[in-house]
Enzyme design. Structure first.
Site, PDB file in Angstrom:
ATOM      1  N   HIS B 123       0.830  -1.205   0.000  1.00  0.00           N
ATOM      2  CA  HIS B 123       0.000   0.000   0.000  1.00  0.00           C
ATOM      3  C   HIS B 123       0.870   1.264   0.000  1.00  0.00           C
ATOM      4  O   HIS B 123       0.662   2.173  -0.812  1.00  0.00           O
ATOM      5  CB  HIS B 123      -0.916  -0.006   1.230  1.00  0.00           C
ATOM      6  N   HIS B 127       1.713   4.848  -2.611  1.00  0.00           N
ATOM      7  CA  HIS B 127       1.820   6.293  -2.351  1.00  0.00           C
ATOM      8  C   HIS B 127       3.148   6.842  -2.871  1.00  0.00           C
ATOM      9  O   HIS B 127       3.190   7.914  -3.487  1.00  0.00           O
ATOM     10  CB  HIS B 127       1.728   6.571  -0.849  1.00  0.00           C
TER      11      HIS B 127
END
Lengths: 132, 193
Positions: B123, B127
């Site tokens: 995850h 970003h």
């Protein structure tokens, strides 16, 4: 703390110091709605501020369930595909207390996720993917 | 999928990226990050190579607790698990207070606060590469993850987002382990992007 082997995990009842996770206390706000005042609601506002749902934070949040909190709640519910009630219903609270990434959902007031998608954006992408 | 404001991305001349660790980590922990980077390199032209030089690395990974100097303090067990900065900052910070599981099936952990490291790493790398949070619960970029949960495969939403920024890996065969774009659009009337 790293656990290279799952069998090495100690069988503790919850977290290693026996305390609740940081946001578990929010569950006490179940059923809270606009116009009410509850002790600790300011902390929930801080949560929404941290993740971009409340902009221009004051130095101290109040414990009032005000319009600003209701607005933040509605955007949050939209982003997480929840029923948009503007209230602290059980479904919403169950989502709020989950562990999560520290990055904001809304950055510098620029909406993202579901709440930031305009009708024209949907339409454009829809035609594009249909043609493809 | 969403992007950061201004849609920052790693420029074309910086697509072979290095990553380094602030901490002395075991090979097993480093291997978790290697697998996480592979998820993204499999679908894009980006490459990720470990380096011993934390200072010189494009991507700097570290475990910190509490206030660690970037204005985003960690909060102890659970709550906020990690955060990462948009391109081309390269910083990926994980909460050192978490009970990170690096091997085995986290779902069977006797510790309710056990968090799967690889799931969070995949995850956060999203970003670092320019993706924001997604409302698609199947997407890696969905903001929340329960403890004792493993979620490491990119969803079609993640793949579409990252390929919008960088294009596709020439060897990518177009398949993901989750619901395909076609299936999703069929199920919801094709309304969502």
């Amino acid at each position: 703390r790293f656990f290279p082997n799952i069998t090495g995990l100690p069988p503790l009842p919850f977290s290693k110091n026996g305390t609740l996770a940081p946001w578990d206390a929010f569950t006490k706000f179940a059923g809270c709605r606009s116009g009410e005042k509850r002790d600790g609601l300011a902390k929930l506002k801080q949560y929404f501020n941290e993740f971009g749902y409340i902009q221009n934070a004051p130095s101290n949040f109040s414990d009032d369930f005000d319009d600003e909190l209701e607005k933040a709640l509605r955007v949050y519910q939209q982003n997480f595909n929840l029923n948009v009630t503007g209230e602290l219903d059980d479904q919403t609270l169950q989502k709020i207390v989950l562990p999560r990434c520290g990055n904001a959902d809304i950055v510098n007031g620029t909406t993202s996720m579901n709440s930031g998608k305009s009708a024209s954006f949907h339409t454009t992408k829809h035609f594009h993917t249909t043609e493809h | 999928f969403t992007f950061f404001p201004g849609t920052p991305r790693w420029p074309d001349h910086r697509q072979d990226l290095t990553y380094g660790f602030a901490d002395q980590l075991t090979d097993e922990v480093k291997a978790v990050f290697a697998r996480a980077f592979e998820k993204w390199s499999a679908v894009t032209p980006l490459t990720f190579t470990p380096t011993d030089s934390y200072i010189l690395a494009d991507i700097k990974i570290g475990f910190f607790t509490g206030d660690h100097g970037d204005g985003e303090p960690f909060d102890g067990v659970l709550g906020t698990l990690a955060h990462a900065f948009s391109p081309t900052n390269g910083r990926l910070h994980l909460d050192g207070a978490e009970d990170w599981v690096v091997a085995g099936d986290v779902r069977t952990s006797p510790l309710p606060s056990a968090v799967d490291l690889e799931s969070v790493a995949v995850h956060e790398i999203g970003h670092l590469l320019g993706l924001g949070h997604s409302s698609d619960e199947n997407a890696i970029m969905y903001p929340t993850i329960s403890s004792r949960t493993r979620k490491v495969e990119l969803g079609s939403d993640d793949v579409e987002g990252i390929q919008y920024l960088y294009g596709s890996n020439p060897n990518y065969n177009g398949s993901t382990s989750t619901t395909s774009t076609h299936e999703r659009e069929t199920s919801d009337g094709g309304v969502r992007d």
